[in-house]
Design an enzyme around this catalytic site. Structure first.
Site, PDB file in Angstrom:
ATOM      1  N   SER A 178       0.849  -1.198   0.000  1.00 29.07           N
ATOM      2  CA  SER A 178       0.000   0.000   0.000  1.00 29.07           C
ATOM      3  C   SER A 178       0.875   1.235   0.000  1.00 29.07           C
ATOM      4  O   SER A 178       2.046   1.188   0.411  1.00 29.07           O
ATOM      5  CB  SER A 178      -0.880   0.011   1.254  1.00 29.07           C
ATOM      6  OG  SER A 178      -1.481   1.275   1.438  1.00 29.07           O
ATOM      7  N   TYR A 191      -2.711  -1.725  10.264  1.00 33.22           N
ATOM      8  CA  TYR A 191      -2.719  -2.024   8.819  1.00 33.22           C
ATOM      9  C   TYR A 191      -1.476  -1.447   8.141  1.00 33.22           C
ATOM     10  O   TYR A 191      -0.771  -2.156   7.401  1.00 33.22           O
ATOM     11  CB  TYR A 191      -3.979  -1.409   8.219  1.00 33.22           C
ATOM     12  CG  TYR A 191      -4.052  -1.418   6.716  1.00 33.22           C
ATOM     13  CD1 TYR A 191      -4.510  -2.540   6.028  1.00 33.22           C
ATOM     14  CD2 TYR A 191      -3.707  -0.284   5.964  1.00 33.22           C
ATOM     15  CE1 TYR A 191      -4.610  -2.531   4.645  1.00 33.22           C
ATOM     16  CE2 TYR A 191      -3.804  -0.271   4.578  1.00 33.22           C
ATOM     17  CZ  TYR A 191      -4.256  -1.402   3.928  1.00 33.22           C
ATOM     18  OH  TYR A 191      -4.342  -1.394   2.560  1.00 33.22           O
TER      19      TYR A 191
HETATM   20  P1  NAD Z   1     -11.527  -5.929  -0.989  1.00 28.14           P
HETATM   21  O1  NAD Z   1     -12.323  -5.814   0.237  1.00 28.14           O
HETATM   22  O2  NAD Z   1     -12.243  -6.029  -2.278  1.00 28.14           O
HETATM   23  O3  NAD Z   1     -10.508  -7.173  -0.907  1.00 28.14           O
HETATM   24  C1  NAD Z   1      -9.946  -7.655   0.276  1.00 28.14           C
HETATM   25  C2  NAD Z   1     -10.340  -9.120   0.408  1.00 28.14           C
HETATM   26  O4  NAD Z   1      -9.605  -9.722   1.451  1.00 28.14           O
HETATM   27  C3  NAD Z   1     -11.804  -9.330   0.753  1.00 28.14           C
HETATM   28  O5  NAD Z   1     -12.580  -9.479  -0.412  1.00 28.14           O
HETATM   29  C4  NAD Z   1     -11.805 -10.582   1.621  1.00 28.14           C
HETATM   30  O6  NAD Z   1     -12.415 -11.703   1.008  1.00 28.14           O
HETATM   31  C5  NAD Z   1     -10.324 -10.857   1.853  1.00 28.14           C
HETATM   32  N1  NAD Z   1     -10.089 -11.127   3.261  1.00 28.14           N
HETATM   33  C6  NAD Z   1     -10.169 -10.252   4.280  1.00 28.14           C
HETATM   34  N2  NAD Z   1      -9.909 -10.883   5.453  1.00 28.14           N
HETATM   35  C7  NAD Z   1      -9.670 -12.189   5.155  1.00 28.14           C
HETATM   36  C8  NAD Z   1      -9.375 -13.350   5.920  1.00 28.14           C
HETATM   37  N3  NAD Z   1      -9.275 -13.284   7.265  1.00 28.14           N
HETATM   38  N4  NAD Z   1      -9.236 -14.528   5.273  1.00 28.14           N
HETATM   39  C9  NAD Z   1      -9.353 -14.609   3.942  1.00 28.14           C
HETATM   40  N5  NAD Z   1      -9.609 -13.535   3.154  1.00 28.14           N
HETATM   41  C10 NAD Z   1      -9.768 -12.346   3.766  1.00 28.14           C
HETATM   42  O7  NAD Z   1     -10.541  -4.662  -0.976  1.00 28.14           O
HETATM   43  P2  NAD Z   1      -9.304  -4.225  -1.879  1.00 28.14           P
HETATM   44  O8  NAD Z   1      -9.146  -2.794  -1.593  1.00 28.14           O
HETATM   45  O9  NAD Z   1      -9.418  -4.699  -3.255  1.00 28.14           O
HETATM   46  O10 NAD Z   1      -8.103  -4.951  -1.148  1.00 28.14           O
HETATM   47  C11 NAD Z   1      -7.142  -5.730  -1.831  1.00 28.14           C
HETATM   48  C12 NAD Z   1      -5.759  -5.361  -1.350  1.00 28.14           C
HETATM   49  O11 NAD Z   1      -5.466  -4.032  -1.767  1.00 28.14           O
HETATM   50  C13 NAD Z   1      -5.553  -5.394   0.152  1.00 28.14           C
HETATM   51  O12 NAD Z   1      -4.294  -5.979   0.435  1.00 28.14           O
HETATM   52  C14 NAD Z   1      -5.533  -3.938   0.531  1.00 28.14           C
HETATM   53  O13 NAD Z   1      -4.776  -3.702   1.687  1.00 28.14           O
HETATM   54  C15 NAD Z   1      -4.859  -3.371  -0.687  1.00 28.14           C
HETATM   55  N6  NAD Z   1      -4.998  -1.925  -0.826  1.00 28.14           N
HETATM   56  C16 NAD Z   1      -6.198  -1.377  -1.040  1.00 28.14           C
HETATM   57  C17 NAD Z   1      -6.287   0.000  -1.139  1.00 28.14           C
HETATM   58  C18 NAD Z   1      -7.606   0.678  -1.388  1.00 28.14           C
HETATM   59  O14 NAD Z   1      -7.655   1.904  -1.329  1.00 28.14           O
HETATM   60  N7  NAD Z   1      -8.670  -0.045  -1.657  1.00 28.14           N
HETATM   61  C19 NAD Z   1      -5.144   0.799  -1.030  1.00 28.14           C
HETATM   62  C20 NAD Z   1      -3.918   0.184  -0.802  1.00 28.14           C
HETATM   63  C21 NAD Z   1      -3.858  -1.181  -0.697  1.00 28.14           C
END
Ligand code: NAD
Ligand code: MG
Length: 285
Positions: A178, A191
């Site tokens: 991130s 986080y």
């Molecule tokens: P998202 O909610 O669509 O995806 C995250 C997924 O993680 C969920 O769908 C869930 O099924 C899974 N998950 C959560 N806890 C879990 C557990 N205990 N066991 C198994 N699966 C689990 O959100 P996203 O934003 O697409 O996130 C994907 C990645 O991107 C993450 O690593 C997040 O930290 C990273 N990210 C997102 C952003 C943002 O702004 N959305 C920014 C930086 C990084």
């Protein structure tokens, strides 16, 4: 296409882990737009958190590039089935694997079931994560701190350790870090700390796995419009999400997917140990 949604966004709080189906506007995971060109032809990918958001966009892109995909997710069955529909529509196989990656045995099972179905793993995308907002340091529950580390970084260690036994030279691991990895948002303390750990782990593991010709990289997204956001951020932040970037809007999951395709592909054969920002203009120097 560049006319992606800009803030303000409507109010829409959801419980964790959030449902993509209930989001307004609906996140764009490339369902209607991503065009593949055989860059991952015949590869087998295991992607965590691939029911929704960035993981779904990566699953759709990988499938359209010719990969079969194992989709790991927590419990969002309807979102996961939607991802599977798109993977199968691309003519590829999809294996749905629900369960909690905080559990060691489940990490091993994810790898075992993927190998049982597809025979090996060419690409492991560690993308699932948990976050929660806390205004005060004193309010962070001890068990939530530990759980955040279990899900966000310890699971990555376990999945990598289990998966590399089934990876051939030329395989690739991609970890979702991130922008918080070096610009920690204080209200996401646990986080952000894990995201720094992921970037660091990536650099170290790449050096350990170099002799096996397994590449390891991380992607560092900025604000991306996904269920994670609407289920864990305060309403005001959700309404203005991405407004503080130079591009003035959040990214859509489809805009993050192409870097995963490149890093998974054989074109990236000399790229390992790195972190790639997709931040809408927030510098990561
Ligand atoms: P998202 O909610 O669509 O995806 C995250 C997924 O993680 C969920 O769908 C869930 O099924 C899974 N998950 C959560 N806890 C879990 C557990 N205990 N066991 C198994 N699966 C689990 O959100 P996203 O934003 O697409 O996130 C994907 C990645 O991107 C993450 O690593 C997040 O930290 C990273 N990210 C997102 C952003 C943002 O702004 N959305 C920014 C930086 C990084
Ligand atoms: Mg989800």
């Amino acid at each position: 296409m560049t006319d992606y949604p800009k803030p303000p966004f409507p109010q829409q709080a959801q419980p964790v882990p959030g449902s993509q189906r209930k989001m307004e506007p609906y996140p764009d995971c490339g369902e209607q737009s991503y065009v593949g060109s055989g860059r991952l032809s015949g590869k087998i990918a295991l992607i965590t958190g691939a029911d929704s958001g960035i993981g779904r966009a990566v699953a759709i892109a990988f499938a359209r590039e010719g990969a079969d995909v194992a989709v790991a997710y927590l419990n969002e069955h309807e979102d996961a089935q939607e991802t599977a529909r798109w993977v199968e529509q691309a003519g590829r196989q999809c294996l749905l694997l629900p369960g909690d990656i905080a559990e060691k045995a489940h990490c091993q099972a994810l790898v075992d079931k993927t190998v049982e179905r597809f025979g090996r793993i060419d690409v492991l995308v560690n993308n699932a994560a948990f976050q929660m907002t806390h205004e005060n340091f004193e309010d962070i529950p001890d068990d939530e701190w530990v759980m955040t580390f279990d899900v966000n970084i310890t699971a990555i260690f376990r999945l990598c350790q289990a998966a590399i036994k089934h990876m051939r030279p030329g395989s690739s691991i991609i970890n979702t870090s991130s922008v918080n990895s070096d610009m920690p948002k204080p209200t996401l303390l646990a986080y952000a700390t894990t995201k720094g750990a992921i970037a660091n782990f990536t650099g170290g593991l790449a050096q350990m796995l170099g002799p096996k010709e397994i590449r390891v990289n991380s992607v560092a997204p900025g604000p991306i419009w996904t269920p994670l956001i609407v289920s864990t951020m305060p309403e005001e932040e959700v309404q203005n999400f991405g407004g503080n970037t130079p591009l003035g809007r959040p990214g859509q999951p489809v805009e993050v997917a192409p870097i995963y395709v490149l890093l998974a592909s054989d074109q990236a054969s000399y790229i390992t140990g790195q972190r790639y920002g997709v931040t809408g203009g927030k510098p990561m120097l």
